[in-house]
Design a protein around this motif. Structure first.
Motif, short mmCIF file in Angstrom:
data_model
loop_
_atom_site.label_atom_id
_atom_site.label_comp_id
_atom_site.label_asym_id
_atom_site.label_seq_id
_atom_site.Cartn_x
_atom_site.Cartn_y
_atom_site.Cartn_z
N LEU A 1 -37.54 -26.78 23.02
CA LEU A 1 -37.06 -27.36 24.28
C LEU A 1 -35.76 -26.71 24.74
CD1 LEU A 1 -37.87 -31.13 23.69
CD2 LEU A 1 -38.84 -29.68 25.48
N LEU A 2 -34.88 -26.41 23.79
CA LEU A 2 -33.64 -25.71 24.15
C LEU A 2 -33.96 -24.33 24.74
CD1 LEU A 2 -31.20 -26.51 21.19
CD2 LEU A 2 -30.96 -27.20 23.58
N GLY A 3 -34.89 -23.62 24.11
CA GLY A 3 -35.28 -22.31 24.61
C GLY A 3 -35.90 -22.38 26.00
N MET A 4 -36.76 -23.38 26.21
CA MET A 4 -37.38 -23.54 27.54
C MET A 4 -36.33 -23.88 28.59
SD MET A 4 -41.11 -25.29 26.98
CE MET A 4 -40.59 -26.66 25.98
N ALA A 5 -35.38 -24.75 28.23
CA ALA A 5 -34.31 -25.11 29.17
C ALA A 5 -33.50 -23.88 29.54
CB ALA A 5 -33.42 -26.20 28.57
N MET A 6 -33.23 -23.03 28.56
CA MET A 6 -32.46 -21.80 28.82
C MET A 6 -33.23 -20.90 29.78
SD MET A 6 -29.67 -20.27 28.16
CE MET A 6 -28.93 -18.66 28.16
N ILE B 1 -29.15 -22.83 17.07
CA ILE B 1 -28.97 -23.00 18.51
C ILE B 1 -29.00 -21.63 19.19
CG2 ILE B 1 -27.39 -23.70 20.35
CD1 ILE B 1 -26.42 -25.96 18.46
N GLY B 2 -28.27 -20.68 18.65
CA GLY B 2 -28.24 -19.33 19.21
C GLY B 2 -29.61 -18.68 19.23
N MET C 1 -40.77 -30.35 11.76
CA MET C 1 -41.56 -30.33 12.98
C MET C 1 -40.72 -30.72 14.19
SD MET C 1 -44.60 -29.87 14.25
CE MET C 1 -45.69 -30.38 15.54
N THR C 2 -39.94 -31.80 14.09
CA THR C 2 -39.15 -32.22 15.24
C THR C 2 -38.02 -31.23 15.54
OG1 THR C 2 -37.83 -33.65 13.84
CG2 THR C 2 -39.65 -34.68 15.03
N MET C 3 -37.50 -30.56 14.50
CA MET C 3 -36.47 -29.55 14.75
C MET C 3 -37.06 -28.40 15.56
SD MET C 3 -33.38 -30.04 14.01
CE MET C 3 -33.60 -31.71 14.55
N ASN C 4 -38.30 -28.00 15.21
CA ASN C 4 -38.95 -26.93 15.96
C ASN C 4 -39.13 -27.34 17.42
OD1 ASN C 4 -39.11 -25.26 13.75
ND2 ASN C 4 -41.18 -25.88 13.21
N GLN D 1 -35.57 -38.54 16.37
CA GLN D 1 -36.62 -38.63 15.35
C GLN D 1 -36.27 -37.82 14.11
OE1 GLN D 1 -40.06 -37.26 17.43
NE2 GLN D 1 -40.22 -39.10 18.68
N SER D 2 -35.25 -36.98 14.20
CA SER D 2 -34.88 -36.10 13.10
C SER D 2 -33.69 -36.67 12.33
CB SER D 2 -34.51 -34.73 13.66
OG SER D 2 -33.93 -33.95 12.66
N SER D 3 -33.57 -36.27 11.10
CA SER D 3 -32.43 -36.71 10.29
C SER D 3 -31.25 -35.75 10.42
CB SER D 3 -32.84 -36.82 8.82
OG SER D 3 -33.25 -35.55 8.35
#
Length: 109
Positions: free
Chosen positions: A9-14, A72-73, A1-4, A101-103
């Motif tokens: 967030l990375l996509g929104m920032a882009m 990431i890509g 869940m936290t990875m998603n 929060q992620s491992s």
């Protein structure tokens, strides 16, 4: 869940124009003091990890080694990416919180 959440967030920032990718562009962003957080893929080469760990340390920029180049890509709608810098404080804080929060995180400076 936290990875998603992190990837979203990375996509929104882009899409918001608050994320830069590529070796020279990220270095320039760090040197100009515009990078709030730099994410280096966990599967990047040791040389790349050291280069950005040292550069971020000398410019006092938050540095995280997490995720992998494929995810990431995909998150930012590009081919594989080993390196991204977030230039917005809000996005950077959200990404950092979700990664902590992620491992999946190997190193946070």
């Amino acid at each position: 869940m936290t990875m998603n959440k992190t990837l979203s967030l990375l996509g929104m920032a882009m899409r918001a124009g608050k994320l830069v990718t590529g070796d020279e562009t990220v270095l320039k962003t760090i040197r100009q003091g515009n990078a709030k957080i730099v994410i280096v893929a966990a599967d990047a080469s040791d040389n790349t990890k050291k280069k950005y760990r040292d550069k971020c340390s000398s410019y006092n920029v938050k540095h995280i080694e997490a995720l992998d180049r494929d995810s990431i890509g995909r998150a930012i709608g590009k081919a594989e990416r080993v390196l991204v810098a977030v230039t917005d404080g809000g996005f950077a804080a959200g990404i950092e919180r979700s990664l902590i929060q992620s491992s999946e995180v190997e190193s946070i400076d």
